[in-house]
Design an enzyme around this catalytic site. Structure first.
Site, PDB file in Angstrom:
ATOM      1  N   SER A  54       0.835  -1.196   0.000  1.00 59.63           N
ATOM      2  CA  SER A  54       0.000   0.000   0.000  1.00 59.63           C
ATOM      3  C   SER A  54       0.869   1.245   0.000  1.00 59.63           C
ATOM      4  O   SER A  54       1.994   1.231   0.521  1.00 59.63           O
ATOM      5  CB  SER A  54      -0.904   0.022   1.235  1.00 59.63           C
ATOM      6  OG  SER A  54      -1.562   1.267   1.375  1.00 59.63           O
ATOM      7  N   TYR A  67      -2.272   0.074  10.520  1.00 57.76           N
ATOM      8  CA  TYR A  67      -2.227  -0.353   9.116  1.00 57.76           C
ATOM      9  C   TYR A  67      -0.889   0.022   8.489  1.00 57.76           C
ATOM     10  O   TYR A  67      -0.282  -0.781   7.772  1.00 57.76           O
ATOM     11  CB  TYR A  67      -3.372   0.312   8.361  1.00 57.76           C
ATOM     12  CG  TYR A  67      -3.560  -0.170   6.939  1.00 57.76           C
ATOM     13  CD1 TYR A  67      -4.130  -1.410   6.677  1.00 57.76           C
ATOM     14  CD2 TYR A  67      -3.184   0.619   5.856  1.00 57.76           C
ATOM     15  CE1 TYR A  67      -4.321  -1.855   5.381  1.00 57.76           C
ATOM     16  CE2 TYR A  67      -3.368   0.184   4.552  1.00 57.76           C
ATOM     17  CZ  TYR A  67      -3.931  -1.049   4.324  1.00 57.76           C
ATOM     18  OH  TYR A  67      -4.121  -1.477   3.027  1.00 57.76           O
TER      19      TYR A  67
END
Length: 249
Positions: free
Chosen positions: A148, A161
């Site tokens: 990501s 995250y």
């Protein structure tokens, strides 16, 4: 230049491919694309209804074989069950696409058990599945890790995250050095904002962002995966960052 037909269309035909988190979003789009091109695809999922929905489309469009397993990859048993199922269908594994992930927010929120499940799914499962896959790649294979942009942006709203995606980035870089002499390729793909269930926004709002060039579709990342898998043996796509045109980072 070599003929284009030697690249994209035939690069995955007949390959045995395992995609974690293959029932929704990027995983589902990637499974559909590779299955259409003749790959033998196995997907993992947690939700039985999502799995049924994905399989319905896969069976309809696949030119290769399609397999599935319900498994919680945050657990050792879930990882082991996944590869026991893979062994029952594949004599070897050609490609592993580590994709299964859970969203997470600030460290100020949540509990130890919630953080543990996220970290186990988003990071530990990548390493555990990779270790299992390497045992089944006989001197030739490809590991694709879906990371990501959060690994670089490190937004304050998602420190848990961010920690997992930063870990995937570091793991991917070190892994390539570890296994490339064995003939194994390693690719890290880091998407920007993508219209998937991971984005906690109304569906219509996400569609508008796609139309306004502020968000990608899952198909955009699936095509990126195919590009990385389609390179000749001499060529490694080590890292690929894919951003919406108007997401300036």
């Amino acid at each position: 230049m070599e003929a284009l037909k030697d690249y994209l269309p035939h690069s995955v035909e007949g390959k045995n491919i395992l995609i974690t988190g293959g029932t929704t979003g990027i995983g589902r789009a990637t499974a559909l694309l590779l299955a259409r091109l003749g790959a033998n695809v196995m997907i993992t999922g947690l939700d039985e209804q999502h799995l049924k929905d994905a399989l319905k489309d896969l069976y309809k469009e696949a030119k290769g074989e399609v397999y599935d397993v319900i498994a919680d990859l945050s657990t050792e048993e879930g990882v082991n069950a996944t590869f026991r199922t893979a062994d029952s269908h594949f004599d070897k594994l050609d490609i592993l696409i580590n994709n299964a992930a859970l969203p997470a927010g600030k460290v100020e929120n949540g509990s130890y058990s919630e953080w543990q499940r996220v970290i186990n799914t988003n990071l530990l499962a990548y390493t555990a599945c990779t270790a299992q896959a390497l045992e089944r790649m006989k001197g030739d294979g490809h590991i694709v890790n879906i990371g990501s942009m959060s690994a670089d942006v490190r937004e304050e709203t998602g420190s848990i995250y961010v920690a997992t995606k930063s870990g995937i980035q570091g793991f991917s870089e070190a892994l390539r050095k570890e296994v490339n002499k064995s003939g194994i390729k390693v690719t890290l793909i880091e998407p920007g904002a993508v219209d998937t269930d991971m984005q906690d926004q109304p569906t219509q709002e996400k569609k508008e962002k796609v139309e306004n060039l502020e968000m990608l579709t899952a198909d955009d990342i699936a095509i990126s995966v195919l590009y990385c898998l389609s390179q000749p043996k001499r060529c490694d796509v080590v890292e690929l960052k894919v951003r919406p045109h108007l997401q300036i980072i």
